[in-house]
Design a protein around this motif. Structure first.
Motif, mmCIF file in Angstrom:
data_model
loop_
_atom_site.group_PDB
_atom_site.id
_atom_site.type_symbol
_atom_site.label_atom_id
_atom_site.label_comp_id
_atom_site.label_asym_id
_atom_site.label_seq_id
_atom_site.Cartn_x
_atom_site.Cartn_y
_atom_site.Cartn_z
ATOM 1 N N SER A 170 0.793 -1.242 0.000
ATOM 2 C CA SER A 170 0.000 0.000 0.000
ATOM 3 C C SER A 170 0.822 1.287 0.000
ATOM 4 O O SER A 170 0.568 2.186 0.816
ATOM 5 C CB SER A 170 -0.908 -0.001 1.210
ATOM 6 O OG SER A 170 -1.568 -1.214 1.298
ATOM 7 N N PHE A 171 1.808 1.321 -0.869
ATOM 8 C CA PHE A 171 2.677 2.506 -0.929
ATOM 9 C C PHE A 171 2.996 2.820 -2.387
ATOM 10 O O PHE A 171 2.791 1.968 -3.250
ATOM 11 C CB PHE A 171 3.963 2.233 -0.125
ATOM 12 C CG PHE A 171 3.674 1.982 1.324
ATOM 13 C CD1 PHE A 171 3.529 3.037 2.202
ATOM 14 C CD2 PHE A 171 3.472 0.696 1.785
ATOM 15 C CE1 PHE A 171 3.210 2.815 3.527
ATOM 16 C CE2 PHE A 171 3.143 0.460 3.120
ATOM 17 C CZ PHE A 171 3.017 1.530 3.988
ATOM 18 N N PRO A 172 3.501 4.028 -2.657
ATOM 19 C CA PRO A 172 3.766 4.378 -4.061
ATOM 20 C C PRO A 172 4.965 3.629 -4.622
ATOM 21 O O PRO A 172 6.079 3.800 -4.135
ATOM 22 C CB PRO A 172 4.078 5.887 -4.004
ATOM 23 C CG PRO A 172 4.036 6.298 -2.587
ATOM 24 C CD PRO A 172 3.799 5.122 -1.724
ATOM 25 N N THR A 214 4.871 6.582 2.826
ATOM 26 C CA THR A 214 3.799 7.516 3.200
ATOM 27 C C THR A 214 3.243 7.043 4.545
ATOM 28 O O THR A 214 3.783 6.110 5.138
ATOM 29 C CB THR A 214 2.685 7.523 2.136
ATOM 30 O OG1 THR A 214 2.236 6.177 1.938
ATOM 31 C CG2 THR A 214 3.158 8.100 0.804
ATOM 32 N N LYS A 215 2.169 7.659 4.999
ATOM 33 C CA LYS A 215 1.465 7.276 6.228
ATOM 34 C C LYS A 215 2.408 7.265 7.437
ATOM 35 O O LYS A 215 2.273 6.440 8.343
ATOM 36 C CB LYS A 215 0.779 5.921 6.052
ATOM 37 C CG LYS A 215 -0.296 5.956 4.976
ATOM 38 C CD LYS A 215 -0.970 4.629 4.743
ATOM 39 C CE LYS A 215 -0.227 3.762 3.762
ATOM 40 N NZ LYS A 215 -1.102 2.967 2.892
ATOM 41 N N ASN A 226 -0.503 -2.214 -5.931
ATOM 42 C CA ASN A 226 -0.953 -1.232 -4.962
ATOM 43 C C ASN A 226 -2.325 -1.674 -4.431
ATOM 44 O O ASN A 226 -3.068 -2.365 -5.121
ATOM 45 C CB ASN A 226 -1.045 0.139 -5.667
ATOM 46 C CG ASN A 226 -1.437 1.243 -4.712
ATOM 47 O OD1 ASN A 226 -2.576 1.667 -4.674
ATOM 48 N ND2 ASN A 226 -0.502 1.707 -3.902
ATOM 49 N N ASP A 227 -2.679 -1.247 -3.217
ATOM 50 C CA ASP A 227 -3.960 -1.709 -2.653
ATOM 51 C C ASP A 227 -5.182 -1.202 -3.433
ATOM 52 O O ASP A 227 -6.236 -1.840 -3.438
ATOM 53 C CB ASP A 227 -4.085 -1.360 -1.158
ATOM 54 C CG ASP A 227 -3.779 0.085 -0.837
ATOM 55 O OD1 ASP A 227 -3.359 0.844 -1.740
ATOM 56 O OD2 ASP A 227 -3.954 0.474 0.333
ATOM 57 N N ILE A 230 -9.086 3.340 -1.994
ATOM 58 C CA ILE A 230 -8.848 2.974 -0.599
ATOM 59 C C ILE A 230 -9.068 4.222 0.237
ATOM 60 O O ILE A 230 -8.497 5.288 -0.037
ATOM 61 C CB ILE A 230 -7.400 2.464 -0.367
ATOM 62 C CG1 ILE A 230 -7.119 1.208 -1.200
ATOM 63 C CG2 ILE A 230 -7.167 2.191 1.125
ATOM 64 C CD1 ILE A 230 -7.926 -0.014 -0.836
ATOM 65 N N GLY A 283 -4.588 5.395 4.736
ATOM 66 C CA GLY A 283 -4.204 6.246 3.609
ATOM 67 C C GLY A 283 -5.395 6.450 2.684
ATOM 68 O O GLY A 283 -6.464 5.867 2.896
ATOM 69 N N PHE A 284 -5.176 7.282 1.657
ATOM 70 C CA PHE A 284 -6.246 7.504 0.678
ATOM 71 C C PHE A 284 -5.646 7.455 -0.723
ATOM 72 O O PHE A 284 -4.592 8.045 -0.970
ATOM 73 C CB PHE A 284 -6.900 8.881 0.899
ATOM 74 C CG PHE A 284 -7.936 9.180 -0.154
ATOM 75 C CD1 PHE A 284 -9.185 8.586 -0.087
ATOM 76 C CD2 PHE A 284 -7.653 10.015 -1.232
ATOM 77 C CE1 PHE A 284 -10.141 8.818 -1.075
ATOM 78 C CE2 PHE A 284 -8.592 10.253 -2.219
ATOM 79 C CZ PHE A 284 -9.845 9.655 -2.142
ATOM 80 N N ASN A 285 -6.338 6.761 -1.611
ATOM 81 C CA ASN A 285 -5.802 6.665 -2.974
ATOM 82 C C ASN A 285 -6.854 6.097 -3.930
ATOM 83 O O ASN A 285 -7.842 5.487 -3.499
ATOM 84 C CB ASN A 285 -4.558 5.764 -2.968
ATOM 85 C CG ASN A 285 -3.790 5.813 -4.266
ATOM 86 O OD1 ASN A 285 -4.048 6.651 -5.135
ATOM 87 N ND2 ASN A 285 -2.839 4.917 -4.428
ATOM 88 N N GLU A 287 -2.032 7.585 -7.127
ATOM 89 C CA GLU A 287 -1.516 8.184 -5.893
ATOM 90 C C GLU A 287 -2.303 9.459 -5.576
ATOM 91 O O GLU A 287 -1.742 10.553 -5.398
ATOM 92 C CB GLU A 287 -0.010 8.450 -5.998
ATOM 93 C CG GLU A 287 0.838 7.220 -5.837
ATOM 94 C CD GLU A 287 0.656 6.499 -4.494
ATOM 95 O OE1 GLU A 287 0.514 7.171 -3.465
ATOM 96 O OE2 GLU A 287 0.618 5.253 -4.502
ATOM 97 N N GLN A 306 1.666 14.521 -0.050
ATOM 98 C CA GLN A 306 0.416 13.873 0.347
ATOM 99 C C GLN A 306 -0.606 14.880 0.900
ATOM 100 O O GLN A 306 -1.207 14.657 1.949
ATOM 101 C CB GLN A 306 0.692 12.774 1.385
ATOM 102 C CG GLN A 306 1.610 11.650 0.906
ATOM 103 C CD GLN A 306 1.038 10.853 -0.260
ATOM 104 O OE1 GLN A 306 1.413 11.122 -1.405
ATOM 105 N NE2 GLN A 306 0.155 9.935 -0.016
ATOM 106 N N GLU A 336 -4.157 13.397 1.123
ATOM 107 C CA GLU A 336 -4.206 12.367 2.170
ATOM 108 C C GLU A 336 -4.265 12.993 3.558
ATOM 109 O O GLU A 336 -4.981 12.520 4.437
ATOM 110 C CB GLU A 336 -2.966 11.479 2.046
ATOM 111 C CG GLU A 336 -2.973 10.309 2.983
ATOM 112 C CD GLU A 336 -2.069 9.191 2.469
ATOM 113 O OE1 GLU A 336 -2.558 8.368 1.697
ATOM 114 O OE2 GLU A 336 -0.885 9.163 2.823
HETATM 115 C C1 BGC Z 1 -0.137 5.372 -0.427
HETATM 116 C C2 BGC Z 1 -0.883 4.690 -1.541
HETATM 117 C C3 BGC Z 1 -1.954 3.794 -0.967
HETATM 118 C C4 BGC Z 1 -2.841 4.581 -0.020
HETATM 119 C C5 BGC Z 1 -3.922 3.729 0.611
HETATM 120 C C6 BGC Z 1 -1.103 6.070 0.515
HETATM 121 O O1 BGC Z 1 -0.418 6.583 1.617
HETATM 122 O O2 BGC Z 1 0.770 6.320 -0.951
HETATM 123 O O3 BGC Z 1 -0.002 3.961 -2.372
HETATM 124 O O4 BGC Z 1 -2.720 3.263 -2.007
HETATM 125 O O5 BGC Z 1 -2.068 5.149 1.003
HETATM 126 O O6 BGC Z 1 -3.390 2.723 1.408
#
Ligand code: BGC
Length: 419
Positions: free
Chosen positions: A139-141, A156-157, A192-193, A213, A217-219, A237, A263, A266
């Motif tokens: 779940s990250f870029p 992130t997060k 990615n999620d 999602i 996080g938000f994406n 993203e 972000q 986010e």
């Molecule tokens: C991440 C995304 C991810 C989202 C939801 C963000 O912080 O950069 O890649 O899809 O959180 O988990």
């Protein structure tokens, strides 16, 4: 508080800071749509367009796979059997938090500890001697060159595990599996999620082109025919979308985060930050130097607690003694922060819908939305829907949010089944 009336007044002013009217929502949706256009120059768009190398599923993917889901808060490792026809069965499963206060914290630390933690759990669900293909929802870029290789661009997060940025997370996982004697488990797909949510929902429901999602996080990801040489799912993203109107609280939060300037969406929308935003506003209005430590689960608790029990709750959560009036105003502040979050999320989704609709022209589109905020926070679903109606008018009837079965973990198995 010394002066109840003045304090309630200050809270009400802060609540106004979190209001987003319909015009602003529409502008934001239009900007989001603009940023989704891959033909625009990089410097004009605040969205990334990471290729996933995953197409939509046929629904016929079959077999037994290990699915790993690394979210913002938990690690899940499941054995999943895909049966085709959109059917699946979940076999042994493990779910563990990535951080337990006072015990361990895998959101920081070394890459080796992080991937060993994951590999150990994989070892717990894999039957002895058997070979498996593994799908990883990460779940990250990540920048991908193929379905089985993903270079982490940044954490992130508020994660900060050393030695992962710039590296291929699949390689790091393979190395950890090797260290644990698990070479018979072959990581073949990473996603990615948001892509995972989209695959999981599309496995059962055709005409699903957007995955979102809305959690820690938000994406958003979208199946974009216009995106690249071959149509595929693109991770936008969306948490990095920045054509927004942050208020001064948002700016304070951003400045104090581990990634100032990044972000931006986010930080105004996701569960990782909503509680923090609330803590920061409440502390500042009370003249406290340091923010309280309220997370978004507790924000939900504030929103769900009836009037008569609120004072006790604020005493418990924040150690403050407030009158009934003040407690009611503080609850309204929580609702206002959550409501703004949902309206902004709705605007981004409306922009994504417009973009897809401009070339697919379909009667009806489904949007897969998953995540703790969307699923558990009171009023969020309703506010997202309301925002969609405000922005899209009667076209909103052509969009429907669909659940993501057992969640993003299913997408990991489907992606492994594609390879
Ligand atoms: C991440 C995304 C991810 C989202 C939801 C963000 O912080 O950069 O890649 O899809 O959180 O988990």
């Amino acid at each position: 508080m010394e002066n109840e009336e003045a304090f309630v007044e200050k809270i009400n002013e802060a609540i106004d800071d979190f209001k987003v009217d319909m015009d602003r929502l529409k502008l934001m949706a239009a900007a989001f749509r603009f940023d989704m256009n891959p033909l625009k120059q990089d410097y004009l768009t605040s969205l990334e367009h990471f290729k996933s190398y995953a197409n939509l599923p046929t629904g016929q993917e079959k077999g037994e796979f290990i699915a790993v889901d690394l979210g913002g808060t938990n690690l899940r490792v499941y054995l999943i059997e895909l049966l085709g026809e959109g059917e699946y069965e979940i076999l042994p499963k493990i779910a563990e938090p990535l951080k337990v206060d006072g015990k361990y914290d895998y959101t920081h630390g070394s890459a080796e500890d992080f991937f060993d933690f994951i590999a150990d759990r994989i070892g717990m669900v894999a039957a002895a001697e058997k070979e498996y293909r593994l799908g990883l929802t990460f779940s990250f870029p990540v920048e991908m060159k193929s379905l089985d290789s993903a270079i982490l661009q940044r954490w992130t997060k508020e994660f900060n595990v050393e030695g992962v940025v710039g590296k291929d997370v699949m390689e790091l996982l393979r190395e950890a599996l090797h260290r644990k004697g698990l070479d018979r488990v072959k990581p073949t797909a990473v996603l990615n999620d948001t892509t995972s949510a989209l695959l999981a929902a599309a496995y059962e429901q055709t005409h699903t082109y957007i995955g979102a999602i809305y959690a820690t996080g938000f994406n958003i990801a979208a199946y974009d025919k216009a995106a690249s040489e071959a149509p595929m799912i693109i991770n936008l993203e969306a948490g990095g979308f920045s054509k927004l109107t942050p208020n001064h609280w948002d700016m304070m939060l951003d400045k104090a985060s581990v990634s100032p300037g990044a972000q931006r969406m986010e930080k105004m929308v996701s569960g990782r930050y909503m509680g923090e935003l609330y803590s920061l506003v409440a502390a500042s209005l009370m003249g406290k130097e340091k923010p309280y430590n309220v997370d978004s689960r507790q924000l939900t608790e504030i929103m769900e607690t009836p009037k008569e029990s609120l004072c006790v709750l604020f005493e418990k959560l924040m150690g403050i003694s407030v009158s009934e009036e003040e407690a009611a105003a503080l609850k309204k502040l929580a609702v206002a922060i959550a409501k703004r979050s949902a309206r902004l999320a709705g605007a981004a989704l409306a922009g994504a819908f417009w973009h897809i609709d401009s070339f697919l022209h379909e009667e009806k589109q489904y949007i897969a939305i998953d995540g703790s905020v969307y699923n558990k926070m009171p009023g969020i679903r309703e506010e997202v829907t309301r925002a969609l109606y405000e922005i899209l008018g009667e076209d909103a009837a052509r969009v429907e949010a669909v659940p993501v079965g057992p969640g993003t973990i299913l997408g990991a198995a489907i992606a492994a089944g594609m390879h």
